[in-house]
Design an enzyme around this catalytic site. Structure first.
Site, short mmCIF file in Angstrom:
data_model
loop_
_atom_site.label_atom_id
_atom_site.label_comp_id
_atom_site.label_asym_id
_atom_site.label_seq_id
_atom_site.Cartn_x
_atom_site.Cartn_y
_atom_site.Cartn_z
CD GLN A 16 3.72 5.68 2.61
OE1 GLN A 16 2.66 5.19 2.22
NE2 GLN A 16 4.75 4.95 3.04
CB CYS B 92 6.25 2.15 7.28
SG CYS B 92 5.66 3.65 6.47
CG LEU B 93 6.94 1.14 1.14
CD1 LEU B 93 6.18 1.45 -0.15
CD2 LEU B 93 8.06 0.15 0.87
CG HIS C 121 1.10 6.65 5.87
ND1 HIS C 121 2.27 7.19 6.34
CD2 HIS C 121 1.37 5.35 5.61
CE1 HIS C 121 3.22 6.26 6.36
NE2 HIS C 121 2.69 5.13 5.92
CG HIS D 167 0.49 1.09 7.53
ND1 HIS D 167 1.53 0.73 8.36
CD2 HIS D 167 1.04 1.87 6.57
CE1 HIS D 167 2.64 1.26 7.91
NE2 HIS D 167 2.38 1.96 6.81
CD GLU D 168 -0.66 2.43 3.13
OE1 GLU D 168 -0.32 3.62 3.00
OE2 GLU D 168 0.16 1.50 3.20
N GLY E 41 0.84 -1.18 0.00
CA GLY E 41 0.00 0.00 0.00
C GLY E 41 0.88 1.24 0.00
#
Length: 166
Positions: free
Chosen positions: A51, A105-106, A153, A149-150, A46
């Site tokens: 991000q 996480c990226l 963000h 999670h997304e 995702g």
């Protein structure tokens, strides 16, 4: 075109994103395309717009991940090429049942980039697609984790902020 993934502690990752108000525009289509290219290149499950340094309320799940989600009720399947774009999402139900699982996480890279994180096992998310059509999807297990999670963000929250919640 893939974009660089912004790393913590960048300010854009810590502020609440702005709602998207115009749908089906060339700019929105370009953003979605850039996000898909980026998440696929980064091998993520995702990606939220902050991000890639865009403070807008949108996240995506790559299409090649979607077939793995068919353990859900057929009415809530996340099929390839449908409901992989979540605009102005809001989680409207969190189960009381929690699950602690390793999460990464990226935007949080480093030697110890995976940590046990407690999340609701099941959620219902309400969002809009790229054309502005509203929809709701129930997610369980890993899909529910991605949704939480997304969405975090988009609210300026990183998973590391939730690591010690019970």
């Amino acid at each position: 075109m893939e974009k660089p993934v912004i790393q913590a502690p960048a300010e854009v990752l810590r502020k609440k994103s702005e709602p998207i108000k115009q749908y089906n525009t060339p700019d929105l289509k370009g953003l979605i395309s850039d996000m898909m290219d980026t998440v696929i290149k980064e091998d993520g499950v995702g990606l939220a717009a902050p991000q890639i340094n865009i403070s807008k309320r949108i996240f995506i799940i790559p299409e090649d991940y979607a077939p793995e989600i068919k353990n859900l009720n057929p009415k809530t399947w996340l099929r390839p090429k449908t409901q992989t774009v979540f605009i102005n999402p809001e989680i409207i139900f969190y189960s009381d049942v929690k699950e602690e699982t390793e999460e990464g996480c990226l935007s949080v890279k480093g030697a110890n980039m995976y940590h046990p994180t407690n999340r609701s096992y099941e959620v219902v998310i309400r969002a809009q697609n790229e054309k502005g059509k509203k929809f709701k999807i129930r997610g369980r297990g890993f899909l529910a984790r991605i949704f939480q999670h997304e969405t975090d963000h988009l609210n300026g929250i990183l998973f590391i902020d939730r690591m010690h919640e019970k």
